[in-house]
Write a protein that holds these residues in place. Structure first.
Motif, PDB file in Angstrom:
ATOM      1  N   ALA A 435       0.835  -1.209   0.000  1.00  0.00           N
ATOM      2  CA  ALA A 435       0.000   0.000   0.000  1.00  0.00           C
ATOM      3  C   ALA A 435       0.867   1.255   0.000  1.00  0.00           C
ATOM      4  N   ASP A 439       1.039   4.111  -2.971  1.00  0.00           N
ATOM      5  CA  ASP A 439       0.792   5.518  -2.634  1.00  0.00           C
ATOM      6  C   ASP A 439       1.955   6.397  -3.089  1.00  0.00           C
ATOM      7  N   LEU A 443      -0.707   5.795  -7.094  1.00  0.00           N
ATOM      8  CA  LEU A 443      -1.740   4.854  -7.483  1.00  0.00           C
ATOM      9  C   LEU A 443      -2.633   4.525  -6.302  1.00  0.00           C
ATOM     10  N   ALA A 444      -3.926   4.348  -6.569  1.00  0.00           N
ATOM     11  CA  ALA A 444      -4.868   3.986  -5.520  1.00  0.00           C
ATOM     12  C   ALA A 444      -4.642   2.539  -5.090  1.00  0.00           C
ATOM     13  N   ALA A 445      -4.830   2.281  -3.809  1.00  0.00           N
ATOM     14  CA  ALA A 445      -4.656   0.922  -3.286  1.00  0.00           C
ATOM     15  C   ALA A 445      -5.627  -0.052  -3.939  1.00  0.00           C
ATOM     16  N   SER A 446      -6.770   0.450  -4.411  1.00  0.00           N
ATOM     17  CA  SER A 446      -7.769  -0.417  -5.034  1.00  0.00           C
ATOM     18  C   SER A 446      -7.266  -1.060  -6.322  1.00  0.00           C
ATOM     19  N   LEU A 447      -6.219  -0.494  -6.927  1.00  0.00           N
ATOM     20  CA  LEU A 447      -5.672  -1.071  -8.163  1.00  0.00           C
ATOM     21  C   LEU A 447      -4.913  -2.366  -7.901  1.00  0.00           C
ATOM     22  N   GLN A 459      -0.124   3.917 -15.752  1.00  0.00           N
ATOM     23  CA  GLN A 459      -0.314   3.183 -14.498  1.00  0.00           C
ATOM     24  C   GLN A 459       0.649   2.004 -14.409  1.00  0.00           C
TER      25      GLN A 459
END
Length: 563
Positions: A435, A439, A443-447, A459
């Motif tokens: 995570a 960050d 990039l979002a952790a959801s990726l 990305q």
């Protein structure tokens, strides 16, 4: 900017628009991604759309060709091309317009061209489909087009497949195909991204020549220096909306919107070494963002004072077999890299930069000469002896997708790297580290649950950088690490690399075709041509007073942000 007020241009722009769009909306399912865009392009005019990935600029451009994508729903109050309303056109009607009324130049020529067919056949297709021309006339036209785009030896090039051409030559072939029918309007979607500066200059000159003959040009780009060189007007997109538009000089010189100011401020050209890039860059990295060096690996021999090289290439040569002999990709090259500094390596495609990177990483063995890592022999030894030291040197490659296992999720890719960097760490600790890495690269952790093929090019490149940082290496070899990134994300990554240098004394071997990026990032620069170092020195000295004629040309060709 170039004076574009001559009488010929004035007479052209007085005529009817080539393209007029009002209230363009594009949706995929319930998600609307373009919200009521309006634009107009006159003969001989270049209109640019700029913005980050996901802003809607490429979808907008493709919608103007009926190519928004599978499942797209496109509506508009008006969509006229050459005075013909195409808002409700079916696929058959669009096929009649593509190539003849509107030409398309895409970013990735290798993907856009059929790898199984000679490029001459690719360029001939629009002529065969739209024109009743004898075969001999079509082939003569192909050679004429290849010569027009500056292709060396058009006859030879026409018989080659795309994989046999360099990136710059492939892009020129793609432009020739788009211009085959002399369409009044050309859409160029990132036409110079990832091209060397000299090839980029030639492509821009070619587009400028096309425009000067009265062709309208819609330019999609995240490179504001390129945009400033060609565009008459600029539309700035964000989240599917146009947030600012106007003449180029006004938008780039006196932007009204904070987002536009952030885009401009993030451009690294002429920004001092160590200066944080723009309004969109992150805050400096807090001291506890990365694990302490001792948590990752012991660092014996690190020269915090910058006196002893952490990486040294001594008179290395690497040749490869070619018909009739051997080709020297790297010829008697010597380089030294110290802790906490960045050595920029620049040069055209084929100059040997990537081979130098592979030699530095001990992925390729030199024919002669030696490579040392922290004073220890790095080349010419068994891999089992090198393996314990590998965590001390990391790499970020230009093509992130080819370096990933497409079957793995992003979490799996990063977890594999973190497990090596933190042996014995539990799943929860590794998850926190993953995570943190996501960050750090924006990039979002959801990726983490996604797979590489479902991410954009930018990305994927950020994931590659996160993976390289997993072990907190002391040396990072960066081969075009930000070439696929939007300017604001590029700024964040460059700032992050600066932060890492300040925290841990990270040494960077930084390879890039973007001279603005190299100048901003580098303490020293080495210029390669035909496998040799032709000039080296302090970054500011090399850029301000280049000595070698090749370096002089590189610096002169580099696009600069002008208003």
């Amino acid at each position: 900017m170039t004076d574009r007020t001559d009488a010929a241009t004035s007479s052209r722009t007085a005529r009817a628009p080539l393209l007029e769009v009002a209230g363009l909306r594009v949706a995929f399912g319930r998600d609307e991604v373009v919200h009521g865009i309006s634009l107009r392009i006159m003969p001989g005019e270049c209109v640019a759309i700029v913005g980050e990935s996901g802003s809607g600029k490429s979808v907008t451009a493709r919608s103007l060709l009926g190519l928004a994508g599978r499942g797209a729903r496109t509506t508009s109050d008006r969509l006229e091309v050459l005075g013909r309303e195409l808002g409700d056109a079916d696929e058959r009607a669009w096929r009649a317009e593509r190539g003849r009324s509107i030409g398309l130049i895409l970013q990735d020529a290798l993907v856009s061209l059929d790898p199984l067919r000679p490029v001459g056949r690719e360029i001939e297709d629009p002529l065969r489909i739209h024109e009743r021309m004898p075969t001999a006339d079509r082939r003569a036209r192909v050679l004429e087009l290849l010569d027009r785009v500056g292709m060396p030896d058009p006859v030879l090039a026409a018989g080659r497949r795309s994989g046999e051409l360099s990136g710059g030559l492939r892009q020129r072939a793609l432009i020739a195909s788009a211009l085959a029918l002399d369409p009044p309007l050309v859409i160029a979607d990132e036409p110079t991204t990832a091209l060397d500066v000299t090839i980029q200059a030639r492509v821009l000159a070619l587009l400028g020549e096309v425009r000067s003959r009265g062709t309208g040009l819609l330019l999609i780009s995240h490179d504001l220096a390129v945009v400033s060189r060609l565009a008459d007007r600029i539309l700035v997109m964000r989240g599917g909306h146009v947030v600012e538009e106007g003449p180029s000089g006004q938008v780039l010189g006196s932007p009204r919107e904070a987002y536009t100011r952030a885009l401009i401020a993030a451009v690294p050209t002429d920004r001092a070494r160590g200066e944080r890039l723009g309004l969109a860059g992150p805050e400096p990295m807090p001291p506890d963002t990365l694990p302490a060096p001792a948590e990752v690996s012991a660092r014996p021999g690190t020269a915090a004072d910058g006196t002893a090289p952490v990486l040294r290439l001594d008179r290395v040569t690497k040749t490869f077999p070619v018909p009739g002999g051997r080709f020297a990709a790297v010829d008697d090259v010597s380089l030294e890299l110290r802790a906490g500094e960045t050595l920029g390596l620049v040069g055209e495609s084929g100059s040997g930069k990537t081979t130098v990177a592979r030699l530095a990483l001990a992925l390729t063995e030199p024919d002669s000469g030696s490579v040392e890592l922290h004073g220890a022999r790095w080349s010419g030894r068994p891999e089992r002896e090198r393996r314990p030291m590998r965590r001390r040197i990391g790499a970020v490659y230009q093509d992130a997708l080819s370096s990933f296992d497409p079957r793995w999720s992003i979490r799996g890719i990063l977890d594999d790297a973190v497990a090596v960097a933190l042996p014995g760490a539990g799943r929860r600790d590794r998850g926190r580290r993953i995570a943190d890495l996501l960050d750090q690269v924006g990039l979002a952790a959801s990726l983490a649950t996604r797979r590489p093929l479902t991410l954009s090019g930018g990305q994927r490149q950020r994931v590659a950088i996160a993976r390289a940082l997993a072990a907190a290496p002391e040396v990072l070899v960066c081969d075009e690490p930000v070439s696929a990134l939007d300017v604001t994300i590029q700024a964040q990554i460059l700032d992050l690399l600066d932060d890492l240098q300040r925290r841990d004394g990270l040494a960077l071997l930084f390879i890039s075709h973007d001279l603005g990026v190299v100048r901003h990032m580098s303490d020293r620069i080495a210029v390669m041509r035909a496998g040799s170092i032709v000039e080296a020195g302090g970054a500011e000295d090399v850029f301000a007073s280049p000595r070698h004629p090749y370096t002089v040309r590189l610096v002169a060709d580099a696009p600069r942000l002008t208003t």
